[in-house]
Design a protein around this motif. Sequence first.
Motif, PDB file in Angstrom:
ATOM      1  N   VAL A  19      -1.981  -8.024  -5.927  1.00 20.51           N
ATOM      2  CA  VAL A  19      -2.169  -6.676  -5.384  1.00 20.51           C
ATOM      3  C   VAL A  19      -0.910  -5.884  -5.700  1.00 20.51           C
ATOM      4  O   VAL A  19       0.206  -6.393  -5.531  1.00 20.51           O
ATOM      5  N   VAL A  20      -1.087  -4.670  -6.209  1.00 23.10           N
ATOM      6  CA  VAL A  20       0.058  -3.759  -6.354  1.00 23.10           C
ATOM      7  C   VAL A  20      -0.074  -2.747  -5.221  1.00 23.10           C
ATOM      8  O   VAL A  20      -1.000  -1.930  -5.200  1.00 23.10           O
ATOM      9  N   GLY A  21       0.867  -2.867  -4.257  1.00 25.91           N
ATOM     10  CA  GLY A  21       0.693  -2.123  -3.011  1.00 25.91           C
ATOM     11  C   GLY A  21       1.166  -0.683  -3.041  1.00 25.91           C
ATOM     12  O   GLY A  21       1.093   0.020  -2.034  1.00 25.91           O
ATOM     13  N   GLY A  22       1.726  -0.234  -4.189  1.00 24.80           N
ATOM     14  CA  GLY A  22       2.285   1.131  -4.256  1.00 24.80           C
ATOM     15  C   GLY A  22       3.796   1.042  -4.284  1.00 24.80           C
ATOM     16  O   GLY A  22       4.361   0.107  -4.869  1.00 24.80           O
ATOM     17  N   ASN A  23       4.472   1.966  -3.582  1.00 16.36           N
ATOM     18  CA  ASN A  23       5.938   1.871  -3.571  1.00 16.36           C
ATOM     19  C   ASN A  23       6.359   0.755  -2.605  1.00 16.36           C
ATOM     20  O   ASN A  23       5.527   0.106  -1.979  1.00 16.36           O
ATOM     21  N   ALA A  24       7.648   0.554  -2.491  1.00 15.73           N
ATOM     22  CA  ALA A  24       8.139  -0.602  -1.697  1.00 15.73           C
ATOM     23  C   ALA A  24       7.643  -0.530  -0.257  1.00 15.73           C
ATOM     24  O   ALA A  24       7.135  -1.521   0.281  1.00 15.73           O
ATOM     25  N   LYS A  25       7.727   0.656   0.342  1.00 14.16           N
ATOM     26  CA  LYS A  25       7.319   0.766   1.764  1.00 14.16           C
ATOM     27  C   LYS A  25       5.826   0.494   1.920  1.00 14.16           C
ATOM     28  O   LYS A  25       5.403  -0.255   2.796  1.00 14.16           O
ATOM     29  N   GLN A  26       5.048   1.072   1.023  1.00 14.61           N
ATOM     30  CA  GLN A  26       3.591   0.858   1.096  1.00 14.61           C
ATOM     31  C   GLN A  26       3.257  -0.626   0.905  1.00 14.61           C
ATOM     32  O   GLN A  26       2.355  -1.180   1.530  1.00 14.61           O
ATOM     33  N   THR A  27       4.015  -1.294   0.049  1.00 13.87           N
ATOM     34  CA  THR A  27       3.765  -2.714  -0.225  1.00 13.87           C
ATOM     35  C   THR A  27       4.153  -3.577   0.963  1.00 13.87           C
ATOM     36  O   THR A  27       3.438  -4.529   1.310  1.00 13.87           O
ATOM     37  N   ILE A  28       5.258  -3.234   1.618  1.00 13.42           N
ATOM     38  CA  ILE A  28       5.634  -3.967   2.836  1.00 13.42           C
ATOM     39  C   ILE A  28       4.571  -3.754   3.912  1.00 13.42           C
ATOM     40  O   ILE A  28       4.151  -4.694   4.589  1.00 13.42           O
ATOM     41  N   ASP A  29       4.090  -2.505   4.020  1.00  8.17           N
ATOM     42  CA  ASP A  29       3.006  -2.227   4.985  1.00  8.17           C
ATOM     43  C   ASP A  29       1.810  -3.130   4.705  1.00  8.17           C
ATOM     44  O   ASP A  29       1.251  -3.749   5.601  1.00  8.17           O
ATOM     45  N   PHE A  30       1.440  -3.242   3.428  1.00  6.37           N
ATOM     46  CA  PHE A  30       0.301  -4.098   3.051  1.00  6.37           C
ATOM     47  C   PHE A  30       0.594  -5.552   3.406  1.00  6.37           C
ATOM     48  O   PHE A  30      -0.240  -6.261   3.973  1.00  6.37           O
ATOM     49  N   ALA A  31       1.807  -6.003   3.081  1.00  3.52           N
ATOM     50  CA  ALA A  31       2.181  -7.409   3.321  1.00  3.52           C
ATOM     51  C   ALA A  31       2.129  -7.728   4.814  1.00  3.52           C
ATOM     52  O   ALA A  31       1.657  -8.811   5.213  1.00  3.52           O
ATOM     53  N   VAL A  32       2.564  -6.777   5.633  1.00  2.00           N
ATOM     54  CA  VAL A  32       2.537  -6.989   7.094  1.00  2.00           C
ATOM     55  C   VAL A  32       1.094  -7.056   7.585  1.00  2.00           C
ATOM     56  O   VAL A  32       0.712  -7.948   8.344  1.00  2.00           O
TER      57      VAL A  32
END
Length: 241
Positions: free
Chosen positions: A12-25
Motif C-alpha cells: 500500500v502506498v499511503g500518500g505522504n508520511a503523515k497519511q501513511t502513518i495514519d494508515f499504519a495506525v
Amino acid sequence: MLKSWDERRDYVVGGNAKQTIDFAVEHWIHCAERAIQQRGRFAVALSGGSTPKAIYERLGKEKLDGAKIWLFWSDERAVAPDHPDSNYRMAMESGLRQLNIPQSQIFRMVAEKEIEKNASDYEEKIRHYLGKHLFDLVMLGVGEDGHTASLFPHSPALEETERLVVANPISEKKSWRMTLTFTCIHQSFHSVVYAIGSSKSMIVPKILDAAILSQFPASRIGTPKQKALWILDEDAAKNLK
Ligand code: 6PG
C-alpha cells in the motif's frame, strides 16, 4: 489502496508520511480488534525503528483495551531496558505505556545478558502463551542494507529453519541482537514491513524485485499462505515500477 506485488507480498502506498502513518495506525487497530474479536486477545511483535516509533506515539493516544493486548518484540539490541538504544524502552516510552497493558502481558527480550539462553527462554514463552498460531501481527522495519528485524545480511540467523527466536551476531555492528526468525514470522497471521522516507526509495524496489534468496533478508518476508504487507509512503515508493 492495497495492491498485490506478487504471490508473496501486497503493498500500500499511503500518500505522504503523515497519511501513511495514519494508515499504519488504522491497520494496526484493525488487526487488534479482529484478533480480540476472534481469539480474545491481540499478540503483537513490536519492531524498533523510526516508523514503528511514530505508530506507537499515535497508539498511545487511542482508546484501546490494554487488558487484551500482549506485547512481544521482533528484535532487541544487547542493551539494558533503560538504555537509549533499547527497542523495549522506545516502544513503551513512545506511547504503549499509556495503554495500561498488564505487566504480565509484556514480554521484553532480555538481550543484555546470557543472550543465547534468553533467546531460548523467549521462544519457550512464545510457544507457551501463543500456541501454534504465534503472533496476530509482526511489525517489521527495513534497513538500507535490506535487513529486517535483526536479520542482517550474511548473519547466521538467516539460515535458521527450526527455531522461532535466536541470538544473532551482527559483524558490521560488532554486537549481538536477539531476533525472531523467518520461521516465526511466517507462522504468524500477519507481517507488515513499514518503509517511509526517501532514504528507503533505493532499497525498497531492490528488495521487492529481488529473488526470494537475495542478499537482502527482507526479500524473504512473506509466503503465498501468509502474504506480507508492505506499507510505504510516496517517497519510499517513488522508484517502484
Ligand atoms: C531495529 C529494528 C530495525 C529497524 C530498521 C529500520 O532494532 O533497529 O528492528 O530492523 O526496523 O533498521 O529502521 P528505521 O525505520 O529507523 O530506518
